[in-house]
Design a protein around this motif. Structure first.
Motif, PDB file in Angstrom:
ATOM      1  N   VAL A   1       0.846  -1.196   0.000  1.00 44.35           N
ATOM      2  CA  VAL A   1       0.000   0.000   0.000  1.00 44.35           C
ATOM      3  C   VAL A   1       0.884   1.249   0.000  1.00 44.35           C
ATOM      4  O   VAL A   1       0.955   1.979   0.991  1.00 44.35           O
ATOM      5  N   PRO A   2       1.557   1.538  -1.099  1.00 44.41           N
ATOM      6  CA  PRO A   2       2.408   2.745  -1.155  1.00 44.41           C
ATOM      7  C   PRO A   2       1.589   3.986  -1.494  1.00 44.41           C
ATOM      8  O   PRO A   2       0.450   3.889  -1.974  1.00 44.41           O
ATOM      9  N   LEU A   3       2.170   5.140  -1.222  1.00 41.29           N
ATOM     10  CA  LEU A   3       1.602   6.414  -1.671  1.00 41.29           C
ATOM     11  C   LEU A   3       2.144   6.657  -3.077  1.00 41.29           C
ATOM     12  O   LEU A   3       3.358   6.673  -3.286  1.00 41.29           O
ATOM     13  N   THR A   4       1.255   6.826  -4.040  1.00 40.11           N
ATOM     14  CA  THR A   4       1.673   7.006  -5.432  1.00 40.11           C
ATOM     15  C   THR A   4       1.403   8.442  -5.875  1.00 40.11           C
ATOM     16  O   THR A   4       0.290   8.961  -5.701  1.00 40.11           O
ATOM     17  N   VAL A   5       2.418   9.084  -6.430  1.00 36.28           N
ATOM     18  CA  VAL A   5       2.307  10.468  -6.895  1.00 36.28           C
ATOM     19  C   VAL A   5       2.467  10.501  -8.411  1.00 36.28           C
ATOM     20  O   VAL A   5       3.447   9.971  -8.950  1.00 36.28           O
TER      21      VAL A   5
END
Length: 624
Positions: free
Chosen positions: A416-420
């Motif tokens: 569950v990474p933060l994607t930019v």
């Protein structure tokens, strides 16, 4: 004639007493008239109560007076029992942490705690054991969540009250590893807060819950709240506590399992929204009345002053409170347990506060969405686009600094990474766990949330710090994010290999049975090596079953003692020993038995697959 003169005089005098005429025109920081607040809230929550939110208790305070106190939905859905006004008890979750920080500041005021002192000087010798750095950890580091501790889920709390331990014992059982240098990374930490509470306990020679009851609750006149629910004197509070729920599907709720926090100062207060309103009043500027929490008004000012920020244009932390970039500067803290969600928000400049307690896990629409509507958003004075760097350099995946690094749960941060993603030169799309939001650049490398999922409201401002163009950290007032330290290709390969190993050891027993039947018909037996291959396949299938059961158990309930998952870890060690012995005896006996080419390659593939599976389990720490 006199009427005209009087009217002209009245108009001329209007600027001299604007407060009298306009005081009630715009009462909330966002500009909602006080007379319309109840209708506004009723209309807002109607879209969620009974549909995506089980129930809520909402209190709004202006100028130290409650202007709205109202309950919505059911405290007991199964029996259709509505939430009672002013008496229904909710779990406050991490709002409880604010009472730790007030306690600390009371002792700072008395000269018993120095915020810049190494906390080891307050603790028993050798109390903290898993430190990576020699740098001092200060009380300010604990308040700012910059002590460097990793996240730890095991032994934070339990589903059974009988498992609870005293605070000092609980802290030693649940001690996490230190993975960041103190002061460098904001990594939200339940352990840090409970450690600070234990220091209060040591200094005052009073159990922390008793200290809070005496020095905060009694002073504020709390009548329906407790810092430790299991106390024998809390029979009525327990009786009035509403049920907690999880959202299964729209309009469908399931009763949550009970949860008892071992590190209780971090999130175990139970009480009413009305008592929290009293707390909010004590945090407002006291012009005439003496502050009931502190002897000196300057202590309150210090408490609500900024103690950490990565950028002057981004909100930071105020001694444990999260700063909020609203129409006026706000101070806030959310709370979540596995059954309840809450939000506490004050705007001292406007003498305004809003408290929202819900009896549903992971509720966001009301607890954060409604608060945002009431406190408003700060008008942005953006820098000229020509002075803003391109958003392209920000693209990528980031993992939360609040992460588990030790043990098999370290895998979660990578799932569950933060994607930019860059939308244009000054806008980005941020996604996390299926939720998305759009952010606009307002200052160099500072991005303000434009629109999106309420999940991002607490982190509505992001600051991307960089080192010669390489992003070093994504800063928020709650917890930072760090660049992904593993290549997406490497993670994909790991995932493919894991799927292959699982499928292989699910299917290989059937292939071996068929191969054995064919060998018997051809009278080609290879008993000596066949039994070791059979044992190897048994070990592989057992690995798959053991790890699958572990994952299923953790998905069903993460609130466990480490001793509950230890048998799975020990089983992995036993199966590894069995596998190693099987491979050794296979290699010793391979020349003594005759095998078909098919059997030989199947056996060889089995050995390679078990070695690959064990390597993956070692890589992802399924042995610790």
């Amino acid at each position: 004639m006199y009427k005209k003169l009087f009217l002209l005089l009245l108009i001329a005098l209007i600027p001299l007493f604007p407060q009298t005429l306009y005081a009630n025109e715009y009462e909330t920081p966002s500009g909602i008239p006080l007379s319309e607040v109840e209708d506004y809230v009723d209309d807002y929550v109607s879209d969620y109560i009974g549909k995506t939110t089980a129930g809520a208790s909402i209190v709004i305070v202006k100028n130290n007076e409650i202007v709205l106190s109202k309950e919505y939905g059911f405290g007991d859905i199964e029996n259709q029992v509505k939430i009672d006004s002013g008496t229904s008890i909710f779990e406050w979750g991490s709002i409880s942490k604010l009472f730790v920080w007030v306690s600390v500041m009371q002792l700072v005021e008395q000269g018993k705690i120095n915020l810049d002192e190494d906390i080891r000087n307050y603790l028993p010798n050798g109390f903290i054991k898993h430190l990576k750095y020699d740098d001092p950890i200060t009380m300010l580091d604990l308040m700012n969540h910059t002590a460097g501790f990793e996240e730890r889920i095991f032994d934070l709390g339990y589903a059974n009250a009988n498992q609870l331990k005293p605070l000092d014992v609980g802290l030693q059982i649940a001690e996490p590893n230190q993975i960041y240098r103190p002061g460098e990374v904001v990594a939200y930490s339940n352990y840090s807060t409970s450690l600070a509470a234990y220091i209060v306990q040591l200094i005052t020679d009073q159990d922390f819950n008793e200290y809070v009851e005496e020095h905060i609750f009694q002073r504020l006149g709390f009548s329906d709240s407790t810092a430790y629910l299991l106390s024998e004197s809390n029979e009525q509070i327990i009786k009035n506590k509403v049920n907690g729920y999880e959202l299964v599907d729209k309009g469908k709720f399931e009763r949550s399992t009970e949860y008892y926090m071992s590190l209780y100062p971090s999130g175990a207060i139970n009480g009413t929204a009305q008592d929290l309103a009293k707390f909010s009043n004590a945090l407002m500027p006291q012009s005439q009345n003496k502050n009931v929490l502190f002897e000196n008004e300057d202590t309150l000012k210090k408490l609500l002053s900024q103690s950490h920020s990565a950028n002057e244009h981004a909100p930071g932390i105020a001694h444990g409170f999260w700063e909020y970039d609203g129409t006026y500067k706000g101070f806030t803290h959310g709370g979540n347990t596995n059954s309840f969600s809450s939000n506490f928000h004050i705007v001292p400049e406007e003498n305004f506060s809003v408290i929202i307690l819900t009896n549903q896990a992971s509720e966001l629409d009301i607890s954060y969405g409604l608060v945002k509507e009431l406190v408003g958003e700060k008008e942005q004075h953006t820098v000229s686009s020509s002075h803003l760097p391109s958003s392209k350099s920000l693209e990528g995946k980031y993992i939360s600094a609040r992460r588990i690094e030790s043990g098999f749960l370290n895998l979660y941060a990578y799932l569950v990474p933060l994607t930019v993603t860059s939308i244009n030169e000054k806008e980005i799309e941020v996604s996390l766990a299926g939720a998305t939001a759009v952010y606009t650049q307002t200052y160099p490398d500072v991005y303000k949330m434009k629109n999106g999922h309420p999940l991002f409201i607490p982190t509505s401002v992001l600051y991307f710090s960089n080192d010669d163009g390489d992003i070093k950290q994504v800063h928020t007032s709650i917890s930072d994010y760090l660049p992904m330290d593993k290549s997406p290709y490497w993670l994909t390969i790991n995932a493919i290999l894991a799927v292959y190993c699982f499928l292989f050891f699910i299917l290989s027993p059937f292939v071996l049975i068929i191969s054995n039947i064919l060998s018997r018909k051809r009278k080609k037996q290879s008993l000596k090596i066949r039994k070791w291959i059979y044992l190897l396949n048994f070990a592989g299938a057992a690995f798959v079953l053991n790890v699958s059961l572990l994952i299923i158990r953790m998905l069903r309930n993460i609130d466990r003692a480490y001793t509950e998952v230890l048998p799975h870890i020990v089983t992995n060690y036993i199966l590894t020993i069995i596998s190693s012995i099987s491979i050794a005896f296979f290699l010793i006996n391979i020349k003594q038995d005759k095998t078909t080419k098919f059997q030989f390659y199947l056996y060889l593939l089995t050995i390679i697959s078990i070695i690959l599976l064990i390597s993956l389990l070692i890589t992802w720490q399924f042995y610790s």
